[in-house]
Design an enzyme around this catalytic site. Sequence first.
Site, PDB file in Angstrom:
ATOM      1  N   ILE A 108       6.128  17.820 -23.400  1.00 59.56           N
ATOM      2  CA  ILE A 108       7.150  17.321 -24.318  1.00 59.56           C
ATOM      3  C   ILE A 108       7.054  15.810 -24.483  1.00 59.56           C
ATOM      4  O   ILE A 108       7.052  15.291 -25.606  1.00 59.56           O
ATOM      5  CB  ILE A 108       8.551  17.755 -23.845  1.00 59.56           C
ATOM      6  CG1 ILE A 108       8.711  19.270 -24.032  1.00 59.56           C
ATOM      7  CG2 ILE A 108       9.645  17.008 -24.622  1.00 59.56           C
ATOM      8  CD1 ILE A 108       9.910  19.862 -23.342  1.00 59.56           C
TER       9      ILE A 108
ATOM     10  N   TYR B  28      17.896  19.836  -9.420  1.00 60.49           N
ATOM     11  CA  TYR B  28      17.615  19.724 -10.848  1.00 60.49           C
ATOM     12  C   TYR B  28      18.866  20.040 -11.666  1.00 60.49           C
ATOM     13  O   TYR B  28      19.185  19.337 -12.627  1.00 60.49           O
ATOM     14  CB  TYR B  28      16.478  20.670 -11.205  1.00 60.49           C
ATOM     15  CG  TYR B  28      15.988  20.568 -12.631  1.00 60.49           C
ATOM     16  CD1 TYR B  28      15.275  19.456 -13.066  1.00 60.49           C
ATOM     17  CD2 TYR B  28      16.224  21.604 -13.540  1.00 60.49           C
ATOM     18  CE1 TYR B  28      14.811  19.371 -14.371  1.00 60.49           C
ATOM     19  CE2 TYR B  28      15.760  21.522 -14.847  1.00 60.49           C
ATOM     20  CZ  TYR B  28      15.058  20.412 -15.255  1.00 60.49           C
ATOM     21  OH  TYR B  28      14.605  20.334 -16.550  1.00 60.49           O
TER      22      TYR B  28
END
Length: 263
Positions: free
Chosen positions: A22, A156
């Site tokens: 990305i 996370y």
Amino acid sequence: MDLKLKDKVVVVTGAAGLKGSIGETIVQHLAAEGAIPVIVCRNDRGFGYEKELQDKGIDALFVKTDLSDHVQIEKAVREIEEKYGEIHALINNVGVNDGAGLDASLDDFMYSLKLNMVSYFAMAKYCLPMLKKTRGNILNIGSKVALTGQGGTSGYAASKGGVFGLTREWAVDLIKFGIRSNAIVIAESWTPAYDAWIKTLDNGEEKLEAIVKKIPLENRMTMPAEIADQCLFTISEKSSHTTGQFITVDGGYVHLDRSLLTE
């Protein structure tokens, strides 16, 4: 559509991943729009990406930085300031779903927070004087894990939840400077890391097929190019009155009615 990003200095963290990741895709799209991409990442691939862009006549910079270390972040931003003197947009993109779950050590959990959330704060803090000069904006790359949970990845999940909190907090904080703050929410995107994960599974192809069937729009994964396009539109003046938003680019995976799934 001219996004008017030509000659705009755009900093992208974690953008020296594999080709097709990305961050790397965002950098390539910025270059195509005539922007000046600045890659802040710890991976030496960044040197190659910098040279590749410069060889095409594109002004670009790579600053090798361990984004879990706020001292290195401050040094990196000083280097950017020395070269360009201003920043028009900061894209906080770094993120590693590191599996620091409840069985992980506190050190592992804290490291996950430092990399996946504290780096966002440090980058915003140190870039802010340059963003004020340009009435620039901040775009944070988030994850559906913060909204849905995943299991086994407390660090996370907590980090990305914090990133959404910071996005709204900064939108409020920075209104007086004309600085916008938004976040992109990513779910199932076909990146090199996702491909590598699928290949580690004994039933990888079956798992992938099951996931894809649950993505309502066209039953396919989101492509990094689609995320990059949304990022560029959001940081551009075409989104000049958009701030404090969580923009989900996922083919309806997170929010649409499960009744769309016919099987």
